[in-house]
Design a protein around this motif. Structure first.
Motif, mmCIF file in Angstrom:
data_model
loop_
_atom_site.group_PDB
_atom_site.id
_atom_site.type_symbol
_atom_site.label_atom_id
_atom_site.label_comp_id
_atom_site.label_asym_id
_atom_site.label_seq_id
_atom_site.Cartn_x
_atom_site.Cartn_y
_atom_site.Cartn_z
ATOM 1 N N GLY A 1 0.790 -1.226 0.000
ATOM 2 C CA GLY A 1 0.000 0.000 0.000
ATOM 3 C C GLY A 1 0.822 1.275 0.000
ATOM 4 O O GLY A 1 0.295 2.359 0.248
ATOM 5 N N GLU A 2 2.113 1.173 -0.299
ATOM 6 C CA GLU A 2 2.991 2.350 -0.309
ATOM 7 C C GLU A 2 2.923 3.123 -1.624
ATOM 8 O O GLU A 2 3.213 4.314 -1.672
ATOM 9 N N LEU A 3 2.575 2.417 -2.712
ATOM 10 C CA LEU A 3 2.479 3.062 -4.014
ATOM 11 C C LEU A 3 1.504 2.303 -4.894
ATOM 12 O O LEU A 3 1.049 1.219 -4.545
ATOM 13 N N THR A 4 1.165 2.902 -6.024
ATOM 14 C CA THR A 4 0.342 2.240 -7.032
ATOM 15 C C THR A 4 1.059 2.373 -8.376
ATOM 16 O O THR A 4 1.909 3.238 -8.547
ATOM 17 N N PHE A 5 0.696 1.501 -9.306
ATOM 18 C CA PHE A 5 1.215 1.598 -10.668
ATOM 19 C C PHE A 5 0.300 0.800 -11.586
ATOM 20 O O PHE A 5 -0.480 -0.025 -11.136
ATOM 21 N N GLU A 6 0.372 1.087 -12.883
ATOM 22 C CA GLU A 6 -0.406 0.359 -13.874
ATOM 23 C C GLU A 6 0.538 -0.569 -14.629
ATOM 24 O O GLU A 6 1.396 -0.099 -15.369
ATOM 25 N N PRO A 7 0.380 -1.879 -14.436
ATOM 26 C CA PRO A 7 1.261 -2.827 -15.132
ATOM 27 C C PRO A 7 1.196 -2.628 -16.648
ATOM 28 O O PRO A 7 0.133 -2.377 -17.217
ATOM 29 N N GLY A 8 2.348 -2.697 -17.280
ATOM 30 C CA GLY A 8 2.417 -2.585 -18.729
ATOM 31 C C GLY A 8 2.469 -1.162 -19.250
ATOM 32 O O GLY A 8 2.606 -0.943 -20.447
ATOM 33 N N LYS A 9 2.353 -0.186 -18.364
ATOM 34 C CA LYS A 9 2.410 1.213 -18.774
ATOM 35 C C LYS A 9 3.598 1.888 -18.105
ATOM 36 O O LYS A 9 3.894 1.648 -16.954
ATOM 37 N N SER A 10 4.240 2.772 -18.856
ATOM 38 C CA SER A 10 5.420 3.462 -18.355
ATOM 39 C C SER A 10 5.041 4.690 -17.537
ATOM 40 O O SER A 10 4.041 5.351 -17.813
#
Length: 80
Positions: free
Chosen positions: A58-67
């Motif tokens: 829960g420290e960060l988020t990201f979208e897999p496959g996107k830069s």
């Protein structure tokens, strides 16, 4: 706590700090390779593993496959 676990916790903190500093300096999110270079990890796969662990925590988020989609999660601070 065993030494390997301590090292993993320290490395996660280092990854978070590299991401935080990169965003502050550039105004946008780092790539996985930017994180790898900033931390001295052996390769982008290792950097991605730490990013995924931090997302699970829960420290960060990201979208897999996107830069450049890494976003830090601001946590509410407890008042004593």
């Amino acid at each position: 706590m065993n030494p390997a676990n301590r090292k993993g916790i320290a490395r996660r903190a280092e990854v978070l700090e590299v991401i935080r500093q990169f965003i502050a300096k550039h105004g946008y999110s780092p790539t996985v390779r930017d994180v790898q270079r900033g931390t001295g990890l052996k390769g982008p796969g290792e950097a991605k593993r730490y990013i995924m662990l931090l997302a699970q925590e829960g420290e960060l988020t990201f979208e897999p496959g996107k830069s450049r989609t890494i976003r830090l999660v601001e946590k509410a601070r407890k008042h004593d």
